[in-house]
Design an enzyme around this catalytic site. Structure first.
Site, PDB file in Angstrom:
ATOM      1  N   TYR A   1      54.271  46.797  47.394  1.00  0.00           N
ATOM      2  CA  TYR A   1      55.341  45.995  46.802  1.00  0.00           C
ATOM      3  C   TYR A   1      56.659  46.763  46.896  1.00  0.00           C
ATOM      4  O   TYR A   1      56.726  47.900  46.452  1.00  0.00           O
ATOM      5  CB  TYR A   1      55.147  45.801  45.304  1.00  0.00           C
ATOM      6  CG  TYR A   1      53.861  45.273  44.794  1.00  0.00           C
ATOM      7  CD1 TYR A   1      53.808  43.987  44.260  1.00  0.00           C
ATOM      8  CD2 TYR A   1      52.709  46.050  44.766  1.00  0.00           C
ATOM      9  CE1 TYR A   1      52.637  43.501  43.718  1.00  0.00           C
ATOM     10  CE2 TYR A   1      51.537  45.562  44.230  1.00  0.00           C
ATOM     11  CZ  TYR A   1      51.500  44.290  43.709  1.00  0.00           C
ATOM     12  OH  TYR A   1      50.355  43.806  43.171  1.00  0.00           O
TER      13      TYR A   1
ATOM     14  N   HIS B   1      54.027  36.351  39.499  1.00  0.00           N
ATOM     15  CA  HIS B   1      53.382  36.744  40.756  1.00  0.00           C
ATOM     16  C   HIS B   1      52.006  37.333  40.478  1.00  0.00           C
ATOM     17  O   HIS B   1      51.808  38.051  39.498  1.00  0.00           O
ATOM     18  CB  HIS B   1      54.239  37.792  41.477  1.00  0.00           C
ATOM     19  CG  HIS B   1      53.540  38.377  42.651  1.00  0.00           C
ATOM     20  ND1 HIS B   1      52.867  39.582  42.584  1.00  0.00           N
ATOM     21  CD2 HIS B   1      53.359  37.909  43.901  1.00  0.00           C
ATOM     22  CE1 HIS B   1      52.322  39.829  43.761  1.00  0.00           C
ATOM     23  NE2 HIS B   1      52.598  38.835  44.576  1.00  0.00           N
TER      24      HIS B   1
ATOM     25  N   ARG C   1      44.865  40.202  40.252  1.00  0.00           N
ATOM     26  CA  ARG C   1      45.973  40.866  39.565  1.00  0.00           C
ATOM     27  C   ARG C   1      47.059  39.827  39.333  1.00  0.00           C
ATOM     28  O   ARG C   1      47.567  39.232  40.260  1.00  0.00           O
ATOM     29  CB  ARG C   1      46.509  42.024  40.389  1.00  0.00           C
ATOM     30  CG  ARG C   1      45.507  43.157  40.535  1.00  0.00           C
ATOM     31  CD  ARG C   1      46.128  44.317  41.306  1.00  0.00           C
ATOM     32  NE  ARG C   1      45.170  45.363  41.563  1.00  0.00           N
ATOM     33  CZ  ARG C   1      45.104  46.502  40.891  1.00  0.00           C
ATOM     34  NH1 ARG C   1      45.936  46.734  39.897  1.00  0.00           N
ATOM     35  NH2 ARG C   1      44.209  47.407  41.209  1.00  0.00           N
TER      36      ARG C   1
ATOM     37  N   ASP D   1      45.574  41.047  31.740  1.00  0.00           N
ATOM     38  CA  ASP D   1      45.750  39.832  32.535  1.00  0.00           C
ATOM     39  C   ASP D   1      44.840  38.708  32.048  1.00  0.00           C
ATOM     40  O   ASP D   1      45.212  37.542  32.047  1.00  0.00           O
ATOM     41  CB  ASP D   1      45.476  40.109  34.014  1.00  0.00           C
ATOM     42  CG  ASP D   1      46.556  40.964  34.665  1.00  0.00           C
ATOM     43  OD1 ASP D   1      47.585  41.255  34.007  1.00  0.00           O
ATOM     44  OD2 ASP D   1      46.366  41.346  35.830  1.00  0.00           O
TER      45      ASP D   1
ATOM     46  N   HIS E   1      52.133  38.065  36.743  1.00  0.00           N
ATOM     47  CA  HIS E   1      53.098  38.926  36.063  1.00  0.00           C
ATOM     48  C   HIS E   1      54.543  38.522  36.344  1.00  0.00           C
ATOM     49  O   HIS E   1      54.860  38.015  37.416  1.00  0.00           O
ATOM     50  CB  HIS E   1      52.939  40.375  36.536  1.00  0.00           C
ATOM     51  CG  HIS E   1      51.552  40.897  36.418  1.00  0.00           C
ATOM     52  ND1 HIS E   1      50.965  41.676  37.381  1.00  0.00           N
ATOM     53  CD2 HIS E   1      50.623  40.753  35.445  1.00  0.00           C
ATOM     54  CE1 HIS E   1      49.738  42.000  37.013  1.00  0.00           C
ATOM     55  NE2 HIS E   1      49.508  41.444  35.841  1.00  0.00           N
TER      56      HIS E   1
ATOM     57  N   ASN F   1      55.698  50.100  44.955  1.00  0.00           N
ATOM     58  CA  ASN F   1      54.397  50.257  44.303  1.00  0.00           C
ATOM     59  C   ASN F   1      53.288  49.937  45.298  1.00  0.00           C
ATOM     60  O   ASN F   1      53.501  49.195  46.257  1.00  0.00           O
ATOM     61  CB  ASN F   1      54.270  49.300  43.115  1.00  0.00           C
ATOM     62  CG  ASN F   1      55.362  49.498  42.094  1.00  0.00           C
ATOM     63  OD1 ASN F   1      55.829  50.603  41.875  1.00  0.00           O
ATOM     64  ND2 ASN F   1      55.782  48.419  41.472  1.00  0.00           N
TER      65      ASN F   1
ATOM     66  N   GLN G   1      62.376  50.617  43.807  1.00  0.00           N
ATOM     67  CA  GLN G   1      61.024  51.050  43.440  1.00  0.00           C
ATOM     68  C   GLN G   1      60.037  50.457  44.430  1.00  0.00           C
ATOM     69  O   GLN G   1      60.196  49.327  44.892  1.00  0.00           O
ATOM     70  CB  GLN G   1      60.709  50.565  42.027  1.00  0.00           C
ATOM     71  CG  GLN G   1      59.392  51.060  41.474  1.00  0.00           C
ATOM     72  CD  GLN G   1      59.255  50.692  40.000  1.00  0.00           C
ATOM     73  OE1 GLN G   1      60.154  50.901  39.217  1.00  0.00           O
ATOM     74  NE2 GLN G   1      58.125  50.131  39.643  1.00  0.00           N
TER      75      GLN G   1
ATOM     76  N   ARG H   1      49.068  51.730  73.058  1.00  0.00           N
ATOM     77  CA  ARG H   1      48.941  52.598  71.886  1.00  0.00           C
ATOM     78  C   ARG H   1      48.618  51.823  70.621  1.00  0.00           C
ATOM     79  O   ARG H   1      48.137  52.381  69.649  1.00  0.00           O
ATOM     80  CB  ARG H   1      50.240  53.379  71.661  1.00  0.00           C
ATOM     81  CG  ARG H   1      50.626  54.278  72.816  1.00  0.00           C
ATOM     82  CD  ARG H   1      52.030  54.789  72.639  1.00  0.00           C
ATOM     83  NE  ARG H   1      52.968  53.660  72.755  1.00  0.00           N
ATOM     84  CZ  ARG H   1      54.266  53.725  72.514  1.00  0.00           C
ATOM     85  NH1 ARG H   1      54.806  54.855  72.129  1.00  0.00           N
ATOM     86  NH2 ARG H   1      55.029  52.664  72.656  1.00  0.00           N
TER      87      ARG H   1
ATOM     88  N   LYS I   1      60.693  40.691  44.464  1.00  0.00           N
ATOM     89  CA  LYS I   1      59.656  41.521  45.081  1.00  0.00           C
ATOM     90  C   LYS I   1      59.502  41.132  46.545  1.00  0.00           C
ATOM     91  O   LYS I   1      59.696  39.971  46.905  1.00  0.00           O
ATOM     92  CB  LYS I   1      58.291  41.295  44.431  1.00  0.00           C
ATOM     93  CG  LYS I   1      58.205  41.565  42.961  1.00  0.00           C
ATOM     94  CD  LYS I   1      56.834  41.185  42.421  1.00  0.00           C
ATOM     95  CE  LYS I   1      56.785  41.399  40.917  1.00  0.00           C
ATOM     96  NZ  LYS I   1      55.506  41.014  40.338  1.00  0.00           N
TER      97      LYS I   1
END
Length: 176
Positions: A132, A119, A59, A168, A62, A48, A46, A23, A72
């Site tokens: 995330y 990150h 990206r 950024d 941060h 994301n 949370q 499968r 994270k």
């Protein structure tokens, strides 16, 4: 799951144990008890997702300022990325060091990023998607970052940057 500590203290590669058959495959991507046994947080308030249309999209880098630092768990669920963390903990033996880890949907590996790290990542394939798990809720007034190409860190990105947010791109050189 398998938890492998990496070169920067606290950063851990989280590999899934996939069970394959006709499968496809099945794997547990998170287990509160296994994360606790590995010394990682079990609470993730949370989640994301980021979809990156073009290879070369960057990206980052941060982080959230104290007292709102956030751990994270980062997993590429479609495509492939180069995930990068920078140790910004002044008391750390690896302060200002960075680590680059390739993550892709095929392996399913994830990266645990402890509080106190910047990150970011670069998409290596068009339409890469990143999920995330965040150990703290986003605090808008605490968001910050360092420039992705700051010579203080010497990060070697694999592709030319095809897209980056104005925020950024505008972060200043690291002053710490």
């Amino acid at each position: 799951m398998r938890f492998t500590p990496l070169a920067l203290e606290g950063v851990v590669l989280v590999a899934m144990d996939s069970h394959r058959d006709a499968r496809g495959h099945f794997a547990r991507s998170f287990c509160e008890e296994e994360f606790a046994a590995a010394g990682l947080p079990e609470r993730w308030p949370q989640m994301n997702v980021s979809v990156n249309a073009k290879a070369g999209t960057l990206r980052g880098m941060h982080f959230q300022r104290p007292p709102f630092e956030e751990p994270k768990v980062v997993r590429c669920v479609r495509g492939a990325i180069l995930d990068v963390v920078i140790d910004l903990r002044p008391a750390s033996a690896t302060f200002r060091a960075h680590l680059a880890v390739p993550l892709d949907a095929e392996s399913g590996d994830a990266l645990y990023v402890p509080p106190g790290f910047a990150h970011g990542f670069q998409a290596l394939i068009d339409d890469s998607e990143v999920l995330y798990m965040m150990g703290a809720r986003f605090e808008p007034g605490a968001q910050d970052g360092v420039r992705w190409d700051d010579p203080a860190f010497g990060i070697s990105w694999p592709l030319p940057v095809s897209a980056i947010s104005p925020r950024d791109a505008a972060y200043s050189d690291f002053a710490g």
